[in-house]
Design a protein around this motif. Structure first.
Motif, mmCIF file in Angstrom:
data_model
loop_
_atom_site.group_PDB
_atom_site.id
_atom_site.type_symbol
_atom_site.label_atom_id
_atom_site.label_comp_id
_atom_site.label_asym_id
_atom_site.label_seq_id
_atom_site.Cartn_x
_atom_site.Cartn_y
_atom_site.Cartn_z
ATOM 1 N N ASN A 326 0.786 -1.225 -0.017
ATOM 2 C CA ASN A 326 -0.007 -0.077 -0.153
ATOM 3 C C ASN A 326 0.953 1.299 0.023
ATOM 4 O O ASN A 326 0.373 2.372 -0.173
ATOM 5 C CB ASN A 326 -1.074 -0.092 1.019
ATOM 6 C CG ASN A 326 -2.407 -0.323 0.520
ATOM 7 O OD1 ASN A 326 -2.803 0.391 -0.324
ATOM 8 N ND2 ASN A 326 -2.895 -1.155 0.970
ATOM 9 N N ILE A 327 2.015 1.169 0.519
ATOM 10 C CA ILE A 327 3.001 2.396 0.316
ATOM 11 C C ILE A 327 3.354 2.477 -1.194
ATOM 12 O O ILE A 327 3.170 3.510 -1.557
ATOM 13 C CB ILE A 327 4.353 2.175 0.981
ATOM 14 C CG1 ILE A 327 4.046 2.208 2.713
ATOM 15 C CG2 ILE A 327 5.255 2.955 0.560
ATOM 16 C CD1 ILE A 327 5.178 2.159 3.517
ATOM 17 N N VAL A 328 3.445 1.428 -1.882
ATOM 18 C CA VAL A 328 3.457 1.406 -3.360
ATOM 19 C C VAL A 328 2.326 1.928 -4.060
ATOM 20 O O VAL A 328 2.385 2.734 -4.927
ATOM 21 C CB VAL A 328 3.958 -0.039 -3.942
ATOM 22 C CG1 VAL A 328 4.206 0.103 -5.604
ATOM 23 C CG2 VAL A 328 5.014 -0.331 -3.422
ATOM 24 N N ASN A 329 1.169 1.351 -3.599
ATOM 25 C CA ASN A 329 -0.178 1.873 -4.142
ATOM 26 C C ASN A 329 -0.219 3.453 -3.910
ATOM 27 O O ASN A 329 -0.849 3.946 -4.792
ATOM 28 C CB ASN A 329 -1.357 1.209 -3.394
ATOM 29 C CG ASN A 329 -2.670 1.696 -3.917
ATOM 30 O OD1 ASN A 329 -2.894 1.440 -5.156
ATOM 31 N ND2 ASN A 329 -3.492 2.040 -3.111
ATOM 32 N N ASN A 330 0.136 4.029 -2.908
ATOM 33 C CA ASN A 330 -0.142 5.287 -2.684
ATOM 34 C C ASN A 330 0.961 6.399 -3.179
ATOM 35 O O ASN A 330 0.658 7.605 -2.926
ATOM 36 C CB ASN A 330 -0.344 5.688 -0.795
ATOM 37 C CG ASN A 330 -1.803 5.274 -0.680
ATOM 38 O OD1 ASN A 330 -2.764 5.504 -1.182
ATOM 39 N ND2 ASN A 330 -1.759 4.194 0.152
ATOM 40 N N THR A 331 2.341 5.805 -3.572
ATOM 41 C CA THR A 331 3.322 6.764 -3.796
ATOM 42 C C THR A 331 3.819 6.553 -5.243
ATOM 43 O O THR A 331 4.403 7.566 -5.694
ATOM 44 C CB THR A 331 4.665 6.414 -2.938
ATOM 45 O OG1 THR A 331 4.990 5.182 -3.022
ATOM 46 C CG2 THR A 331 4.105 6.590 -1.436
ATOM 47 N N SER A 332 3.505 5.521 -6.028
ATOM 48 C CA SER A 332 4.348 5.348 -7.136
ATOM 49 C C SER A 332 3.709 6.240 -8.267
ATOM 50 O O SER A 332 4.431 6.905 -8.976
ATOM 51 C CB SER A 332 4.022 3.714 -7.639
ATOM 52 O OG SER A 332 2.738 3.610 -7.561
#
Length: 501
Positions: A326-332
């Motif tokens: 979810n860090i990837v989902n929110n920052t990529s």
């Protein structure tokens, strides 16, 4: 006459170089506000679906509530834009909105489970007064026809994404970390909003008359009474919004009402406009607004169904790193925007020199084609899943790279085109209409995400994977149809836009 300490509008607009200095100040203010907003947005669905420390909602209900909250955020930008145009002015709207946002985040941080709905209600009202008006002030830094306007909005848009990148990473990390928790996530959003508001207070003098109250010619007592009425009316609406968020059935009634009313108000203002050329430009702007509803309904799966998809069905391996999906989902997306926005800008400039740059309408159409390709890649993750229903974070991230190009073809141009096509007296209303379109996109995103969610909370990860990826395949087809239609009708829209590029 202005006093010697106050810049005139002409002095501000006659700046040298590529960017006015005021743009950098607004860039910083917006960056911190977007940290707050996207940090909150990034944790909403996973917080609501957290069965232990969150609201313990089902995936379906979390999607519906996410759509309702985001819809109200953007619907309130329409109302905030009108009040700024008619009564408060942009500066006072920002100060009021920012203060209410801080209060809302602090309330949730104090007690996430018990006070969530009250805090999120205040955040909705605050964002409504903040968001459309800072974009309108960016537009006023430029004279009509200034070719540097698009570059200015491009820089402003990178500020949005730096804030979104930081907020998406920090809030998800704090909220999901066993060492911190949800209170720290919401507290961090409040702290950065304080920084943004202080930045605006310290720099607003440099804006001169930009954002002043439109009622300066009215006697001070009458003006103050109208301003107080706006503040009181906003606070009176708290119970209404609170009830509609807790029960999403009421959200449906609200969305069925506010949209038609907004269209009627738009038509009234359009036909009241005596200049036929200005009328045609407003109609062109409305076409962009309608298509943006579809775009955001698909794109905003990122905060709803894609957040739950990342939580349930993605591995923690990104290349050689172990990372929360979810860090990837929110920052990529934000990271890719920061990297590729200047590159795409250079490509447009190179194409312009060769007189082959696509016009604004074609860029909108290309945005949909990229969107279609991205959702096909999201769908394609199913072919990399293991027997337990866990699939590749790498392929998921590739889809975000593709969707970023779609966003870059549409969103920064959208902000700029609203200011270009709108008469000055309606700039706040039209920016509000742009964000109201986002409200309907968010609302539809929640409904679409809920439709993809398994009704059985005990469903296997394989079943959840199948439901979400089948849904993404359908979205890919619809985005392809919308993009093709927009490209086909582009000559007609270009005629309505007249000299505006």
């Amino acid at each position: 006459m202005n006093n010697t300490n106050t810049l005139t509008l002409e002095e501000i607009q006659n700046f040298e170089g590529k960017y006015p200095k005021q743009l950098w100040y607004l860039f910083l203010v917006e960056m911190w506000e977007r940290f707050c907003f996207y940090g909150m947005r990034g944790v909403l669905t996973i917080f609501m679906a957290d069965q232990i420390l969150g609201l313990a909602l089902s995936d379906k209900d979390a999607n519906l509530k996410y759509g309702a909250i985001q819809a109200f955020v953007y619907a309130f930008t329409f109302i905030g834009g009108i009040f700024a145009d008619k009564i408060l002015g942009f500066k006072k709207s920002l100060l009021f909105g920012g203060t209410v946002m801080i209060l809302g985040n602090l309330i949730i941080a104090f007690s996430p489970q018990e006070m969530f709905y009250l805090g999120i209600t205040l955040s909705i009202i605050g964002t409504g007064f903040f968001k459309p008006n800072i974009s309108s002030m960016v537009g006023e830094l430029y004279k009509e026809g200034d070719s540097r306007r698009d570059a200015g909005f491009g820089l402003f848009y990178s500020g949005i994404n730096i804030g979104a990148l930081l907020g998406g990473a920090v809030c998800v990390y704090l909220g999901t970390s066993p060492d911190y928790g949800w209170s720290y996530a919401f507290l961090s959003a409040a702290i950065v909003m304080v920084i943004g508001l202080i930045t605006f207070i310290l720099t607003k003098k440099s804006l001169g008359p930009i954002g002043d109250s439109p009622l300066l010619n009215l006697e001070p007592q009458k003006r103050t009474m109208r301003e107080i009425a706006v503040y009181v009316g906003s606070l009176i609406s708290i119970p209404l919004i609170f009830i509609m968020i807790k029960n999403t059935d009421y959200t449906d009634y609200f969305m069925y009402t506010i949209g038609p009313l907004a269209i009627l108000f738009f038509l009234y203002e359009t036909f009241k406009e005596k200049d036929i050329k200005a009328q045609k430009k407003l109609i062109a702007a409305f076409v962009f607004i309608l298509f943006s509803v579809i775009f955001w309904a698909f794109f905003e799966q990122s905060g709803g169904s894609l957040a739950l998809f990342a939580k349930n069905n993605l591995s923690h391996n990104l290349f050689f790193f172990d990372i929360n999906p979810n860090i990837v989902n929110n920052t990529s997306n934000s990271l890719f925007v920061i990297i590729f926005s200047p590159i795409l800008g250079l490509i447009w400039l190179a194409m312009a020199k060769k007189k082959i740059e696509p016009n604004t309408v074609m860029k909108f159409g290309l945005g949909f084609l990229f969107l279609a390709a991205a959702f096909y890649v999201f769908y394609y993750t199913k072919f990399f899943a293991n027997a337990e229903g866990m699939t590749s974070l790498n392929i998921f991230t590739l889809a975000y790279l593709v969707i970023t190009f779609g966003e870059l073809c549409l969103s920064p141009i959208g902000l700029s085109i609203m200011t270009k096509l709108s008469p000055k007296r309606l700039s706040g209303m039209m920016m509000g209409m742009w964000f109201l379109a986002s409200a309907y996109g968010q609302y539809a995103a929640g409904l679409l995400g809920a439709g993809m969610s398994s009704p059985d909370e005990n469903a296997s990860l394989v079943t959840k994977l199948q439901g979400y990826t089948d849904g993404y395949y359908q979205l890919a087809i619809y985005a392809l149809i919308a993009g093709t239609l927009l490209i086909v009708v582009s000559p007609l829209i270009k005629k309505l836009m007249q000299e505006v590029k």
